[in-house]
Design an enzyme around this catalytic site. Structure first.
Site, PDB file in Angstrom:
ATOM      1  NE  ARG A   1      -3.296   1.084   2.255  1.00 10.93           N
ATOM      2  CZ  ARG A   1      -3.555   2.020   3.171  1.00 10.93           C
ATOM      3  NH1 ARG A   1      -3.411   1.759   4.451  1.00 10.93           N
ATOM      4  NH2 ARG A   1      -3.941   3.221   2.798  1.00 10.93           N
ATOM      5  CG  HIS A   2       1.188   5.930  -1.373  1.00 10.50           C
ATOM      6  ND1 HIS A   2       1.024   6.887  -0.399  1.00 10.50           N
ATOM      7  CD2 HIS A   2       2.156   6.389  -2.184  1.00 10.50           C
ATOM      8  CE1 HIS A   2       1.847   7.892  -0.638  1.00 10.50           C
ATOM      9  NE2 HIS A   2       2.549   7.611  -1.714  1.00 10.50           N
TER      10      HIS A   2
END
Lengths: 388, 388
Positions: free
Chosen positions: A227-228
């Site tokens: 994930r960012h």
């Protein structure tokens, strides 16, 4: 139109990766690279696997198109040749431990006094100043100490190394900027410059987001898997046949994503803003996957691409090397072996430029000391024509 | 001694990260950056968290020292200003989807005809050619599609994203090389160049080792957690109080490591060569950890450093930002806020260079359109003195 660095000569004492990566960039832009190697063994990476027909494919990917001369910088005859080369070169690159060049009589101050226009580019683990200047480093040491490992991997598991050698490569790239800027400057100032790039410093320069967060919140970011850390949805999702990526970086893209997936969530207060989506990221992921699990990766990549949403596959390196976009951009090139045989594949030049040739085949990496005779003949020639 | 890029003016239409990172490098080397932003909102990252006193710390880390003017490139008055700026600029940077600048009448061919010395640097997701030129991309899309994710993470677990935004940053860095090389060239040729860097291409350029392996063996490398895929020992090890890194990249270092740990393994055929060590990596790790678990990380880092072996801690970002070597190298700088208040921290300039100032404090990032009046006054001034 000649290549932009035509007529630039780089004397390259570097070995392994950070320095040779820098000279590869300069070579791709048209500079002549004279690789000065240790007699007998040469660059360590000549012995790095994998091999093809007895030649290191690894060495070939980084050193194609360079020339090689073997010189012992402690032997008087070889020192004389080296100094004649220095007199003709625009740039000297080295990646020794700080102090080694001074002990050889080739420190920046010595050389600048004798060759005022020469640009001296150094890359080292920790730089030429500070308490750890003398310590040895490899890629992994600076990836770990420099913070990138601490934000790469999964939460509550051990940190992982970035699979690409960014500890070396990024430092070599910053050295490239410094050298090019100094080349531009010397035309006006007549004075070369000393450039001192540290692998550890260069890791820090990659941490834009993490430094901002740490300095404002006082808390260092954690690794966040695929994930960012602060944009949602910007991560991997399961389709029926495996993972793919959706990166809907703003509200407009999120609304388009909801429309494309037929999910009535764009106006839902739990997902209406990026901060809300970040807070409810796990729920959002489940809701999206309830849809995406119903069809294949390729199906969804097609649907979402059609809707203008950044998306794509997670490709293994063999898949990347056959990717039509990569092939259309000539990003996998053939490096010839000795006698034009034994070709190896290498990444192409990512700097596409008008007037810069981008052939599908690149000149071989040199055998150790292969260009000695030509280099000596060239020196005689230019020295004969020198203005006294 | 002036900075190497003094007198270079960059007109910067880019936003978010890849392009602004490129102009940050040029700014750090002394160039003047005129950031041309969308009226009303400006660069998206002005609204990116984290915030400090209402200003984005994220925006500040990338845009310090730049000037800002807001221009609507579809409005005739603003277009006139933009074209006056083009006439004075050395470099134009943009990161629009390919085709957007042409539709505005500012494509490379148009501009090159009117401003032959202007250098035009473009960075985009997939580049200005190939079947996917028009597709949108973000960092994560190119990390996934470009292969870096496939070699980052743990074997038999899902791939992870590199915690730093290398999809953007590395592309911005390659654009920097292209721009600098073109600046050097235009002095001789009188002709500007078009530079076309793709984020996807740039990911490929990081895969030196993985491409060599894939092309020779036909098999793509797998992620290898915190280990280097083909050097042993070059990974994390457990001490009594946690993990640290040892990177003994050749036989001599391995012999020294064995001596320092009092492990009689240097002549053992299972570990005598790097290929043998790679084959027996798990056993070797256990044998080394049987020793290192007996004392603290700091103890072993001290012992191994003393013995000349590359080693170090795995630091979180808050630890890195206090690392004495990092501080000695001025790699954490203060970016002033408006009115000199509200300072934020940013990574320093990793390109240390003689004659290039490296202050501990950097000029603020501009408010949107903050420099309009000064820029217009400057235009009048230079136009009045122009040779007709």
């Amino acid at each position: 139109m000649p290549a932009p660095l035509e007529n630039i000569t780089v004397l390259d004492l570097t070995h392994v990766l950070a320095g040779p990566y820098c000279s590869m960039i300069l070579s791709d832009l048209g500079a002549r690279i004279i690789k000065v190697e240790r007699p007998g063994t040469g660059d360590d990476t000549r012995n790095f696997p994998p091999f093809k027909d007895g030649e290191s494919a690894y060495f070939a990917t980084i050193n194609h198109g360079k020339e090689s001369i073997a010189l012992d910088l402690k032997a008087p005859d070889d020192r004389a040749v080296f100094e004649r080369l220095l007199a003709q070169a625009d740039v000297l690159l080295e990646n020794y431990r700080p102090g080694v060049m001074q002990r050889l009589g080739y420190g920046w101050e010595d050389l600048h006094a004798r060759f005022p226009r020469l640009i001296y580019g150094a890359v080292s683990g920790f730089g030429h100043s500070g308490p750890d200047a003398q310590k040895p480093a490899y890629d992994m040491v600076v990836q770990a100490r420099g913070g990138v490992m601490s934000i790469t991997g999964e939460k509550d598991r051990d940190p992982v190394r970035v699979g690409a050698s960014i500890g070396d490569i990024v430092a070599g790239m910053f050295l490239g900027h410094g050298v090019l800027a100094a080349l531009l400057d010397v035309e006006k100032s007549g004075e070369g410059r000393f450039i001192d790039v540290a692998m550890l410093d260069s890791q820090l320069a990659l941490l834009e987001h993490a430094i901002a967060i740490t300095s404002v919140t006082g808390k260092a970011p954690q690794p966040s898997g695929a994930r960012h850390p602060s944009i949602t949805p910007f991560e991997t999702f399961h389709a029926a046949d495996g993972l793919f990526v959706i990166a809907a970086g703003n509200n407009a893209l999120f609304a388009r994503l909801c429309a494309a997936l037929d999910l009535p969530l764009a106006a839902d207060p739990r997902f209406a803003t990026n901060p809300a989506r970040c807070e409810n990221a796990r729920l959002l992921k489940r809701l999206i996957e309830a849809i995406t699990l119903g069809n294949s990766k390729n199906h969804w990549i097609g649907v979402l691409t059609e809707a203008g949403i950044p998306t794509g596959p997670i490709q293994t390196v063999d898949q990347v090397m056959k990717d039509p976009q990569i092939l259309a951009r000539n990003m996998v090139v053939e490096v010839l072996g000795e006698n034009g045989k034994s070709a190896k594949l290498s990444a192409g030049n990512p700097i596409k430029m008008s007037g810069l040739a981008d052939p599908e085949t690149r000149a071989p990496a040199p055998k150790l000391d292969a260009d000695r005779a030509e280099i000596l003949a060239w020196l005689k020639e230019v020295e004969a024509h020198a203005v006294p």
